[in-house]
Design a protein around this motif. Structure first.
Motif, PDB file in Angstrom:
ATOM      1  N   ILE A  55       0.763  -1.096   0.010  1.00  0.00           N
ATOM      2  CA  ILE A  55      -0.040  -0.011   0.010  1.00  0.00           C
ATOM      3  C   ILE A  55       0.890   1.387   0.040  1.00  0.00           C
ATOM      4  O   ILE A  55       0.773   2.119  -0.827  1.00  0.00           O
ATOM      5  N   LEU A  56       1.847   1.308   0.935  1.00  0.00           N
ATOM      6  CA  LEU A  56       2.824   2.531   1.001  1.00  0.00           C
ATOM      7  C   LEU A  56       3.402   2.832  -0.308  1.00  0.00           C
ATOM      8  O   LEU A  56       3.678   3.804  -0.898  1.00  0.00           O
ATOM      9  N   LYS A  57       4.011   1.542  -0.844  1.00  0.00           N
ATOM     10  CA  LYS A  57       4.716   1.859  -2.299  1.00  0.00           C
ATOM     11  C   LYS A  57       3.721   2.287  -3.307  1.00  0.00           C
ATOM     12  O   LYS A  57       4.137   3.044  -3.973  1.00  0.00           O
ATOM     13  N   LYS A  58       2.896   1.791  -3.391  1.00  0.00           N
ATOM     14  CA  LYS A  58       1.641   1.977  -4.413  1.00  0.00           C
ATOM     15  C   LYS A  58       1.165   3.575  -4.359  1.00  0.00           C
ATOM     16  O   LYS A  58       0.952   4.288  -5.485  1.00  0.00           O
ATOM     17  N   SER A  59       0.992   3.990  -3.080  1.00  0.00           N
ATOM     18  CA  SER A  59       0.289   5.253  -2.969  1.00  0.00           C
ATOM     19  C   SER A  59       1.217   6.199  -2.763  1.00  0.00           C
ATOM     20  O   SER A  59       1.044   7.610  -2.928  1.00  0.00           O
ATOM     21  N   ALA A  60       2.417   5.955  -2.677  1.00  0.00           N
ATOM     22  CA  ALA A  60       3.786   7.085  -2.698  1.00  0.00           C
ATOM     23  C   ALA A  60       3.434   8.243  -2.072  1.00  0.00           C
ATOM     24  O   ALA A  60       3.529   9.404  -2.789  1.00  0.00           O
ATOM     25  N   GLY A  61       3.173   8.137  -0.641  1.00  0.00           N
ATOM     26  CA  GLY A  61       2.987   9.132   0.132  1.00  0.00           C
ATOM     27  C   GLY A  61       1.624   9.899   0.023  1.00  0.00           C
ATOM     28  O   GLY A  61       1.487  11.180   0.577  1.00  0.00           O
ATOM     29  N   ARG A  62       0.708   9.457  -0.707  1.00  0.00           N
ATOM     30  CA  ARG A  62      -0.543  10.259  -0.953  1.00  0.00           C
ATOM     31  C   ARG A  62      -1.535   9.780   0.293  1.00  0.00           C
ATOM     32  O   ARG A  62      -2.808  10.299   0.016  1.00  0.00           O
ATOM     33  N   ARG A  63      -1.177   9.365   1.449  1.00  0.00           N
ATOM     34  CA  ARG A  63      -2.000   9.165   2.475  1.00  0.00           C
ATOM     35  C   ARG A  63      -3.382   8.407   1.923  1.00  0.00           C
ATOM     36  O   ARG A  63      -4.340   9.002   2.090  1.00  0.00           O
ATOM     37  N   PRO A  64      -3.211   7.267   1.615  1.00  0.00           N
ATOM     38  CA  PRO A  64      -4.448   6.399   1.150  1.00  0.00           C
ATOM     39  C   PRO A  64      -5.310   6.147   2.390  1.00  0.00           C
ATOM     40  O   PRO A  64      -4.976   6.068   3.684  1.00  0.00           O
ATOM     41  N   LEU A  65      -6.648   5.692   2.038  1.00  0.00           N
ATOM     42  CA  LEU A  65      -7.566   5.379   3.028  1.00  0.00           C
ATOM     43  C   LEU A  65      -7.500   3.977   3.165  1.00  0.00           C
ATOM     44  O   LEU A  65      -7.761   3.159   2.303  1.00  0.00           O
ATOM     45  N   ILE A  66      -7.613   3.432   4.604  1.00  0.00           N
ATOM     46  CA  ILE A  66      -7.941   2.057   4.904  1.00  0.00           C
ATOM     47  C   ILE A  66      -8.827   1.809   5.551  1.00  0.00           C
ATOM     48  O   ILE A  66      -9.094   2.462   6.676  1.00  0.00           O
ATOM     49  N   PHE A  67     -10.029   1.072   5.459  1.00  0.00           N
ATOM     50  CA  PHE A  67     -11.292   0.708   5.856  1.00  0.00           C
ATOM     51  C   PHE A  67     -10.911  -0.752   6.391  1.00  0.00           C
ATOM     52  O   PHE A  67     -10.736  -1.718   5.648  1.00  0.00           O
ATOM     53  N   SER A  68     -10.971  -1.027   7.844  1.00  0.00           N
ATOM     54  CA  SER A  68     -10.437  -2.271   8.290  1.00  0.00           C
ATOM     55  C   SER A  68     -11.660  -2.649   9.168  1.00  0.00           C
ATOM     56  O   SER A  68     -12.408  -2.107  10.090  1.00  0.00           O
ATOM     57  N   THR A  69     -11.690  -4.030   9.233  1.00  0.00           N
ATOM     58  CA  THR A  69     -12.739  -4.871   9.934  1.00  0.00           C
ATOM     59  C   THR A  69     -11.921  -5.961  10.648  1.00  0.00           C
ATOM     60  O   THR A  69     -12.368  -7.125  10.755  1.00  0.00           O
ATOM     61  N   ILE A  70     -10.633  -5.883  10.972  1.00  0.00           N
ATOM     62  CA  ILE A  70      -9.636  -6.953  11.553  1.00  0.00           C
ATOM     63  C   ILE A  70     -10.089  -7.014  13.004  1.00  0.00           C
ATOM     64  O   ILE A  70     -10.035  -5.918  13.715  1.00  0.00           O
TER      65      ILE A  70
END
Length: 277
Positions: A55-70
């Protein structure tokens, strides 16, 4: 304002709940383009770390959103990183719920997937029944149906029927009102005998025209006038037999299925395998 955002749905189960929650929220921002990916069945810390690195590599510092139900705190903590925006459904709701109930949650990932064999057997039976009673097939077995969907061609009968079976465990059949029934304002005897379990699906001429036009462009079948006439006739038939009507126009399959079950008094707690996603 962001013009686009990467969104990730992460779960220790199927990921359906995380996806539904996230999409229900981000759809309120139509001016932003969202690029979505789902990671279900994240069951250990090592796998979680690999996903976060991706995720970090693909989003390249663009602060992606993560929705988690873990559910597992240790795995969940991996995604609580400063480079991302984490929306943790279970941390938010479970902590508050434990306080309200004055009890400690089990904390077992995917607990509701561990259903008993009887529930599984009923679900499989409902799915088989739906497939074997699609589009007016095996009419002599309609006595076994919990729901019978009626409507003109392309009014949404089959997808709603499948949803009722797969997600709500209901034995659902559907029957198309073809020209032979529309011309005479008739219903088959098998339907009339079981009309207490029947629901008429309708829509608007515009919606029906658009759906039919995609499949049979420039045909009489797809003409707006044909669609309008068929819808009016079908609704008259439903009224004549006092069959409840549910409109499918502008509604999701989930909405239609829920309304159908409510009309027939069949509303129930879902028993699908993806309840805890």
């Amino acid at each position: 304002m962001w013009s686009s955002k990467d969104v990730y749905y992460i779960s220790d189960s199927t990921g359906i709940l995380a996806t539904n929650l996230g999409q229900a929220l981000i759809c309120q921002f139509p001016e932003i383009n969202f690029h979505e990916e789902k990671f279900p069945f994240v069951l250990n810390i090592e796998e979680a770390k690999k996903i976060l690195n991706y995720i970090l590599k693909k989003s390249a510092g663009r602060r992606p959103l993560i929705f988690s139900t873990i559910m597992t705190k240790e795995i969940r903590a991996v995604f609580d990183a400063p480079e991302v925006e984490l929306f943790d459904a279970f941390e938010f709701f479970m902590t508050r719920l434990e306080g309200c109930l004055e009890a400690k949650a089990l904390g077992v990932p995917g607990f509701s997937r561990h259903i008993d064999n009887l529930t599984m057997a009923k679900r499989v039976e409902a799915i088989h029944f739906c497939l074997e009673h699609d589009d007016g097939v095996n009419m002599h077995e309609l006595d076994e149906a919990e729901v019978i969907l009626l409507g003109v061609s392309r009014s949404g009968k089959t997808p709603v029927s499948v949803y009722l079976a797969t997600q709500m465990g209901m034995k659902s059949a559907n029957f198309p009102l073809t020209s032979e029934y529309l011309k005479e304002y008739l219903l088959p005897e098998e339907i009339i005998k079981n009309k207490k379990r029947a629901i008429g699906l309708t829509t608007t001429p515009e919606v029906l025209h658009n759906v039919r036009e995609k499949r049979y462009a420039d045909s009489n079948y797809a003409k707006r006038s044909t669609c309008s006439e068929e819808i009016q006739t079908a609704e008259t038939i439903f009224h004549n037999h006092q069959i409840p009507i549910v409109s499918t126009a502008g509604k999701s399959i989930e909405e239609i299925a829920t309304q159908v079950s409510q009309e027939l008094g069949l509303s129930r707690k879902p028993t699908s395998l993806n309840e805890r996603s």
